[in-house]
Motif scaffolding. Structure first.
Motif, PDB file in Angstrom:
ATOM      1  N   SER A   1       0.826  -1.207   0.000  1.00 32.93           N
ATOM      2  CA  SER A   1       0.000   0.000   0.000  1.00 32.93           C
ATOM      3  C   SER A   1       0.866   1.266   0.000  1.00 32.93           C
ATOM      4  N   GLU A   2       1.991   1.219   0.696  1.00 33.28           N
ATOM      5  CA  GLU A   2       2.905   2.368   0.700  1.00 33.28           C
ATOM      6  C   GLU A   2       3.487   2.619  -0.688  1.00 33.28           C
ATOM      7  N   VAL A   3       3.812   1.558  -1.408  1.00 37.23           N
ATOM      8  CA  VAL A   3       4.316   1.706  -2.787  1.00 37.23           C
ATOM      9  C   VAL A   3       3.251   2.366  -3.655  1.00 37.23           C
ATOM     10  N   LEU A   4       2.022   1.885  -3.553  1.00 35.65           N
ATOM     11  CA  LEU A   4       0.926   2.447  -4.352  1.00 35.65           C
ATOM     12  C   LEU A   4       0.710   3.924  -4.017  1.00 35.65           C
ATOM     13  N   ALA A   5       0.733   4.249  -2.718  1.00 36.56           N
ATOM     14  CA  ALA A   5       0.531   5.638  -2.293  1.00 36.56           C
ATOM     15  C   ALA A   5       1.667   6.537  -2.783  1.00 36.56           C
ATOM     16  N   ALA A   6       2.892   6.030  -2.729  1.00 37.82           N
ATOM     17  CA  ALA A   6       4.041   6.819  -3.165  1.00 37.82           C
ATOM     18  C   ALA A   6       3.956   7.168  -4.651  1.00 37.82           C
ATOM     19  N   HIS A   7       3.265   6.337  -5.419  1.00 38.02           N
ATOM     20  CA  HIS A   7       3.101   6.571  -6.854  1.00 38.02           C
ATOM     21  C   HIS A   7       1.759   7.214  -7.182  1.00 38.02           C
ATOM     22  N   GLY A   8       1.012   7.577  -6.145  1.00 35.25           N
ATOM     23  CA  GLY A   8      -0.263   8.262  -6.341  1.00 35.25           C
ATOM     24  C   GLY A   8      -1.355   7.394  -6.949  1.00 35.25           C
ATOM     25  N   LEU A   9      -1.271   6.087  -6.733  1.00 33.60           N
ATOM     26  CA  LEU A   9      -2.259   5.168  -7.300  1.00 33.60           C
ATOM     27  C   LEU A   9      -3.351   4.859  -6.281  1.00 33.60           C
ATOM     28  N   ASN A  10      -4.579   4.893  -6.744  1.00 35.40           N
ATOM     29  CA  ASN A  10      -5.728   4.564  -5.906  1.00 35.40           C
ATOM     30  C   ASN A  10      -6.312   3.258  -6.423  1.00 35.40           C
ATOM     31  N   VAL A  11      -5.907   2.166  -5.800  1.00 41.98           N
ATOM     32  CA  VAL A  11      -6.293   0.825  -6.233  1.00 41.98           C
ATOM     33  C   VAL A  11      -6.960   0.125  -5.056  1.00 41.98           C
ATOM     34  N   TYR A  12      -8.027  -0.610  -5.317  1.00 39.84           N
ATOM     35  CA  TYR A  12      -8.630  -1.412  -4.249  1.00 39.84           C
ATOM     36  C   TYR A  12      -7.609  -2.447  -3.790  1.00 39.84           C
ATOM     37  N   CYS A  13      -7.412  -2.515  -2.480  1.00 40.41           N
ATOM     38  CA  CYS A  13      -6.485  -3.477  -1.883  1.00 40.41           C
ATOM     39  C   CYS A  13      -7.179  -4.223  -0.751  1.00 40.41           C
ATOM     40  N   LEU A  14      -6.861  -5.471  -0.630  1.00 41.14           N
ATOM     41  CA  LEU A  14      -7.324  -6.312   0.464  1.00 41.14           C
ATOM     42  C   LEU A  14      -6.091  -6.984   1.042  1.00 41.14           C
ATOM     43  N   HIS A  15      -5.874  -6.846   2.348  1.00 40.66           N
ATOM     44  CA  HIS A  15      -4.715  -7.448   2.993  1.00 40.66           C
ATOM     45  C   HIS A  15      -5.170  -8.607   3.862  1.00 40.66           C
ATOM     46  N   LEU A  16      -4.704  -9.797   3.540  1.00 41.03           N
ATOM     47  CA  LEU A  16      -5.023 -10.994   4.315  1.00 41.03           C
ATOM     48  C   LEU A  16      -3.775 -11.443   5.065  1.00 41.03           C
ATOM     49  N   GLY A  17      -3.934 -11.646   6.359  1.00 43.41           N
ATOM     50  CA  GLY A  17      -2.819 -12.071   7.191  1.00 43.41           C
ATOM     51  C   GLY A  17      -3.335 -12.461   8.558  1.00 43.41           C
ATOM     52  N   LEU A  18      -2.448 -12.463   9.519  1.00 43.26           N
ATOM     53  CA  LEU A  18      -2.804 -12.874  10.869  1.00 43.26           C
ATOM     54  C   LEU A  18      -3.440 -11.715  11.634  1.00 43.26           C
ATOM     55  N   PRO A  19      -4.541 -11.981  12.332  1.00 48.20           N
ATOM     56  CA  PRO A  19      -5.173 -10.923  13.120  1.00 48.20           C
ATOM     57  C   PRO A  19      -4.325 -10.579  14.344  1.00 48.20           C
ATOM     58  N   ASP A  20      -4.541  -9.398  14.869  1.00 50.09           N
ATOM     59  CA  ASP A  20      -3.790  -8.935  16.029  1.00 50.09           C
ATOM     60  C   ASP A  20      -4.496  -9.380  17.308  1.00 50.09           C
ATOM     61  N   LEU A  21      -4.494 -10.687  17.552  1.00 49.38           N
ATOM     62  CA  LEU A  21      -5.095 -11.264  18.750  1.00 49.38           C
ATOM     63  C   LEU A  21      -4.506 -12.638  18.987  1.00 49.38           C
ATOM     64  N   CYS A  22      -4.710 -13.134  20.183  1.00 46.32           N
ATOM     65  CA  CYS A  22      -4.208 -14.468  20.523  1.00 46.32           C
ATOM     66  C   CYS A  22      -5.160 -15.517  19.966  1.00 46.32           C
ATOM     67  N   LEU A  23      -4.600 -16.505  19.331  1.00 45.68           N
ATOM     68  CA  LEU A  23      -5.401 -17.591  18.764  1.00 45.68           C
ATOM     69  C   LEU A  23      -5.397 -18.790  19.701  1.00 45.68           C
ATOM     70  N   GLU A  24      -6.473 -19.545  19.627  1.00 39.68           N
ATOM     71  CA  GLU A  24      -6.556 -20.780  20.407  1.00 39.68           C
ATOM     72  C   GLU A  24      -5.457 -21.744  19.953  1.00 39.68           C
ATOM     73  N   GLN A  25      -5.014 -22.566  20.875  1.00 38.28           N
ATOM     74  CA  GLN A  25      -4.028 -23.584  20.560  1.00 38.28           C
ATOM     75  C   GLN A  25      -4.611 -24.538  19.521  1.00 38.28           C
ATOM     76  N   ALA A  26      -3.870 -24.788  18.473  1.00 38.41           N
ATOM     77  CA  ALA A  26      -4.306 -25.707  17.412  1.00 38.41           C
ATOM     78  C   ALA A  26      -3.103 -26.032  16.537  1.00 38.41           C
ATOM     79  N   GLY A  27      -3.285 -26.985  15.652  1.00 33.41           N
ATOM     80  CA  GLY A  27      -2.246 -27.292  14.688  1.00 33.41           C
ATOM     81  C   GLY A  27      -2.091 -26.141  13.698  1.00 33.41           C
ATOM     82  N   HIS A  28      -0.983 -26.129  12.998  1.00 29.37           N
ATOM     83  CA  HIS A  28      -0.675 -25.048  12.067  1.00 29.37           C
ATOM     84  C   HIS A  28      -1.746 -24.883  10.994  1.00 29.37           C
TER      85      HIS A  28
END
Length: 186
Positions: free
Chosen positions: A98-125
């Protein structure tokens, strides 16, 4: 240097060393409308979801330095850029894209998928990845929800468009059986 635990995605090893250009990603699949920019362990899941979505899939390979040229090319040719990483969303590779896009003045729909900022229950990977929506079914679900949001906002009668797309919200719910079946069938 990072020494991961577990197993790799089952890629056959080639004889001899091959020089990997630093800071250069690679297109693994060409598609339309949607580009999945996958980092690290999430490349195989992104490829699986990309086949179903008929999306472009890029193995970004590096977070630093990022392949800005590839990001800009993908932004120019796609309606939605989706970053997929097994890392925190806040301050992660998606933020850098998103920083690269902003630096070039581009307005593109972005969706970021990753780990949430919370503790997860114990489980396998694999179970933890599924709960966080980082398996192929979860990626598919999130991208479809985001595309519905984008299409809604593009309608002539959409007077108010919610600022945050459906896929941007924390997702800790199960994909439907139909979504799993679509991924399993591909």
């Amino acid at each position: 240097m990072r020494y991961p635990r577990g197993t790799g995605p089952g890629v056959a090893l080639k004889r001899g060393a091959e020089t990997l250009p630093i800071g250069r990603g690679e297109i693994r699949r060409m598609g339309r409308d949607i580009a999945l920019l996958a980092f690290g362990s999430r490349v195989p899941a992104a490829e699986e979801a990309g086949r179903v979505l008929e999306a472009t899939v890029a193995n970004m390979r590096f977070v630093k330095p990022l392949d800005e040229t590839l990001i800009l090319e993908l932004a120019d040719r796609h309606r939605l850029l989706v970053t997929v990483e097994e890392n925190a969303i806040a301050g992660g590779a998606g933020s850098a894209v998103s920083e690269v896009l902003a630096a070039h003045g581009l307005n593109v729909y972005c969706l970021h998928l990753g780990l949430p900022d919370l503790c997860l229950e114990q489980a396998g990977h694999e179970e933890q990845l599924r709960v966080c929506g980082l398996d192929a079914a979860g990626i598919l679900y999130s991208v479809r929800m985001e595309m519905e949001h984008i299409d809604f906002c593009a309608r002539d009668d959409a007077h108010v468009c919610p600022a945050v797309g459906a896929g941007q919200r924390q997702r800790l719910e199960q994909p439907t059986t139909a979504e799993k079946a679509v991924c399993d069938a591909s």
